[in-house]
Design an enzyme around this catalytic site. Sequence first.
Site, PDB file in Angstrom:
ATOM      1  N   THR A 206      23.671  25.078  93.174  1.00  0.00           N
ATOM      2  CA  THR A 206      23.151  24.503  91.933  1.00  0.00           C
ATOM      3  C   THR A 206      23.431  23.009  91.742  1.00  0.00           C
ATOM      4  O   THR A 206      22.498  22.224  91.531  1.00  0.00           O
ATOM      5  CB  THR A 206      23.717  25.289  90.739  1.00  0.00           C
TER       6      THR A 206
HETATM    7 ZN   LIG Z   1      21.381  27.253  90.828  1.00  0.00          ZN
END
Ligand SMILES: [Zn+2]
Length: 413
Positions: free
Chosen positions: A76
């Site tokens: 992320t």
């Molecule tokens: Zn992510």
Amino acid sequence: MARFSSLLILILCLTGCETAPVTPRAETASGLPPVIMISIDGFRPDSLHRGDTPTLDALAEQGISAPMRPSFPSITFPNHYTLVTGLRPDHHGVIGNTMIDPDIAGEVFSVSRKTGLDDPRWWDNGTPAWVTAQMHGLMTAVMFWPGSDVPILNTRPEIWYHFDPKRTPTQRVDTVLSWFEHPPEKRPALSLLYFDGVDHAGHKYGPFAPETRAAAREIDTALARLINGLSLHHIAANILVVSDHGMTTLSPQRIIPLTSLAPAKSMEVVTSGPYAGINPVPGHERDLARALSIPHDHVTCWPKARIPERLHYGSNPRVPAWLCLAETGWTLARDPHEHISAGGHGYDMAAPDMMATFIASGPAFLSHKTLQPIDNVDVYPLLMMLLGLLPENNDGSLTPLQGGLRDTYRAIQ
Ligand SMILES: [Zn+2]
């Protein structure tokens, strides 16, 4: 670096148009339509057109879409920073969700432990789009994009928030809509909006679980509210919808204990899971190298200088000495009995299950157009072109997206 709000006219002249340009409506102080980039964390492109996401399906139909390769590692924080800088993680410095740096002694950057996240030293090798925009007098407003609450180069977006997972998709959208209730000159030129629900459900229940599909439906409903709200304000925005990576199914049957690769006493494990970053314990460098150089099933290890070039990973001092990358769906575990989530990501960014989503719709884009797969470093040059700003040095290119732009937006490289 300079503002070039006359970009569209310049481009038209260069491409030899014969009629006056159709200038998009000036909706913000920039004189260009507002740009809204939305991230749906962990949203796989094959989640579209399955009956769960009518709003996203319509956006893709009305605009352009493409499967999008994330950058390695397909996790992320590195990829959200790549999307707003156009730099590979090796270049922007956010090389993992967990990092140590010899020059930032005593501090561990850890997303899971929430340490070091707001220290700009981890971030300031890159210049995110909101910083460049703010420095050129454009207003930016960001709802939860990783890094947006950090004073990078002493600059934050004009509007920003600390991440609060309890804020529902609808509440997040209503906040974004509130930014557009002002007169055009006070509206953000660049807005960013982040949703974590699909990723959260994907990890817990798996990428294809009913709960994950329900999370996608909830976000899609909130996006319908956003689009209707913009329409009520007569705002024609350029809307980008992206994800940071895909998601694959994990299994407790597919675990590789790190201790099966090398003796525990030789390893300082910085990060584990889909890949492991490992430093040698001082004095055990040769033991570790010997052990990790032996071929193992379902995993490949490289010293950082020999990581394959296509991963664009290993030149940054924050990358640990060794990278072990598991085959997609396998987990490198510190503890052979550790809990394995139903879904995960972080694997080779070329793996089909890691592919991310890219949709763009608005006055800049053609309709009904599906492009060949793009790399996520290519989003940043597009973003900057839409804002009328020259991009900082970056690893991306606008070329793969040129075929999806209306003539008035086709830019020079
Ligand atoms: Zn992510």
